[in-house]
Scaffold this active site. Sequence first.
Site, PDB file in Angstrom:
ATOM      1  CE  LYS A   1      -0.210   3.377  -0.682  1.00 61.39           C
ATOM      2  NZ  LYS A   1      -1.740   3.946  -0.500  1.00 61.39           N
TER       3      LYS A   1
ATOM      4  CD  GLU B   1      -7.125   5.951   3.150  1.00 65.05           C
ATOM      5  OE1 GLU B   1      -6.958   4.845   4.398  1.00 65.05           O
ATOM      6  OE2 GLU B   1      -6.423   6.247   2.446  1.00 65.05           O
TER       7      GLU B   1
END
Length: 303
Positions: free
Chosen positions: A158, A24
């Site tokens: 995250k 990404e």
Amino acid sequence: MFDIHYAPEVFEAKSQNKPIVALESTIITHGMPYPQNVETARQVENDVRDAGAIPATIAVLSGQIHVGLEDSALDTLAQARDVAKLSRADLAACVARGGNGATTVAATMIVAHLAGIAVFATGGIGGVHRGAEHSFDISADLHELAQTPVRGVCAGAKAILDLKKTFEVLETLGIPVIVRGQDTLPAFWSAQSDLPAPLRMDTAQEIAKAHQTRHAMGIPGGQLICNPIPQAAEIPNAELAPIITQALNEAEAQNITAKAVTPFLLNRIFELTQGRSLAANITLIRHNARFAAQIAAEIQALQ
Ligand code: PSU
Ligand code: MN
């Protein structure tokens, strides 16, 4: 309508059926400061090559979808300030308007699938934000994993997120969450969380087989592989928790919402840890890239 520009090494890898790992680009434009972002992007690409696959960093440049970024394109992207953060909702609009955009996990998966790439690597996926019961902020990454047949390697969700809710949603959406080599879920900057691993597998070969079986059974969607950060590089949860809380409070006080939330928090945690969070982030994304390359090679070997 749109066309895909392949970097020469990706084009060659496709024609020779070599394993490819999609990468990404939001982590480059919105996740790390310059110049560490471009240095890391190159290291990650080399890690994929060292582990036996070809890297394909994905982005949109002047409306053209790039699969594999040549040096000058990567440099431009890493320094540009007007790059959009593209998820499922905005990818096509950016292409149609001829804009520049970096792809999140969701948009990277869409492009990888269009390009016939089975595996991607990232740092940490998006998920359910803390306070989502009020904000409704849930990353489009989760729904993408439910519908697009690309396998992703991350170091967990995250740790700025509500991890418990994130993994509940992954389960609801029917996404296999496979932890490599341990019985608890990792928490991005930390190797351990207090949540159990939904599935545990210890080798790339096992993961590739699970993928093939799902595909053969016609079950749509991807798989999420959680690869714990190497212990020597981690920031333990206990140390990070108050810093995350402070960053979250600041985001709320400053009315940071929607797409801006994740980049704001990552940057504040970078400042509050004096750069340690970035060092950990670099180690874990490189670690993920290598494991993704092994999985891509095993998938290729099974075909
Ligand atoms: N992992 C990182 N840094 C990042 C991201 C992931 O180490 O910047 C990006 C990914 O592109 C992911 C996105 O898809 O954050 C999630 O953003 P949001 O929470 O707005 O969906
Ligand atoms: Mn969001």
